[in-house]
Design an enzyme around this catalytic site. Sequence first.
Site, short mmCIF file in Angstrom:
data_model
loop_
_atom_site.label_atom_id
_atom_site.label_comp_id
_atom_site.label_asym_id
_atom_site.label_seq_id
_atom_site.Cartn_x
_atom_site.Cartn_y
_atom_site.Cartn_z
N HIS A 72 0.81 -1.89 -0.54
CA HIS A 72 0.22 -0.20 0.46
C HIS A 72 0.49 1.39 -0.19
CE1 HIS A 72 -3.85 1.79 1.36
NE2 HIS A 72 -2.97 3.07 2.15
N GLU A 73 1.80 1.52 0.90
CA GLU A 73 3.24 2.64 1.00
C GLU A 73 3.70 2.82 -0.09
OE1 GLU A 73 2.15 4.74 2.93
OE2 GLU A 73 0.96 3.53 4.45
N HIS A 76 1.39 4.27 -3.32
CA HIS A 76 1.77 5.90 -2.50
C HIS A 76 3.05 7.13 -3.22
CE1 HIS A 76 -2.26 6.64 -0.42
NE2 HIS A 76 -1.73 5.66 -0.10
N ASP A 147 -7.72 7.52 2.25
CA ASP A 147 -7.04 8.01 1.44
C ASP A 147 -8.22 8.00 0.64
OD1 ASP A 147 -4.93 7.64 1.73
OD2 ASP A 147 -4.69 5.11 1.36
#
Length: 288
Positions: A72-73, A76, A147
């Site tokens: 996930h990170e 981004h 988000d």
Amino acid sequence: DVDVDLLARQTPGFSGADIANVCNEAALIAARHDKDFVHKQDFTDAVDRIVGGLEKRSKITTEEERESIATHEAGHATISWHLKYGDPLIKVTIVPRGKAVGAAWYLHEERQILPEQAMLDKICSLLGGRAAEEAFLGHVSTGALNDLERASKQAYAIVAYYGMSKMLPNVSYYDSTGQDYMFSKPYSEERAKVIDSEVTRILTEQYARAKDILNEYADGHHQLRDLLLSREVIFTEDVESVFGKRKWASRADEIIKANEEEKESDADTDSGSDKNTLPPPIPEDEKN
């Protein structure tokens, strides 16, 4: 070695009391490590602690959760690096902080006005984590709640506030009085459906755009994910080593460069005026 400009960009909107709190926290961190001086890393750790909360390494996460958070990170980070108006990355960690299971710090660009593309890039960046989960793990998680909330509000603002929608151009339902239309909306049910449709379209398009970018830079994303899993934290230098230097200079870098050029120009002007104030040379016949 403290970079005051970087610290200022990391703390937008901080009051004088907030900045004093950062300085006090940095001094405490330095003292805990028996340092004679407060260093750059101490200030960075202080900002992390105040903004993101205390590290909670005691919080147990499974390997599946760690992989999901890292994916996930890294999503981004990959998206924001390849968007013109994406916020430059400072640091990403998968160590739990406060209530969050992972955290990322970006240098938010302070602009007086925003072009439509900047708002779309922001939505695309926000959806990058969820898009990475679906693209590379085959499923999605609840980790994207914040988000999705922010992306949805941004899309609604594009349509209902800023008049940037294709179906509703130059129409704004923003209420500057702060009443927020408590009793009734200033538009019909049919218009409400159009607004919902446009918001959904924007989110769908930017989500697809995020997945396209991730598929194009999948190898780089996987490298960042693996770095996060092994080291638990990555910095700007790590992302730059994977993808290379960003194509676009940040707004903050442009301002700093302009200030430096202005200082150099002022210095040249001052040195020139000093030369002009020197007395004229004495002729040879007058010396005798």
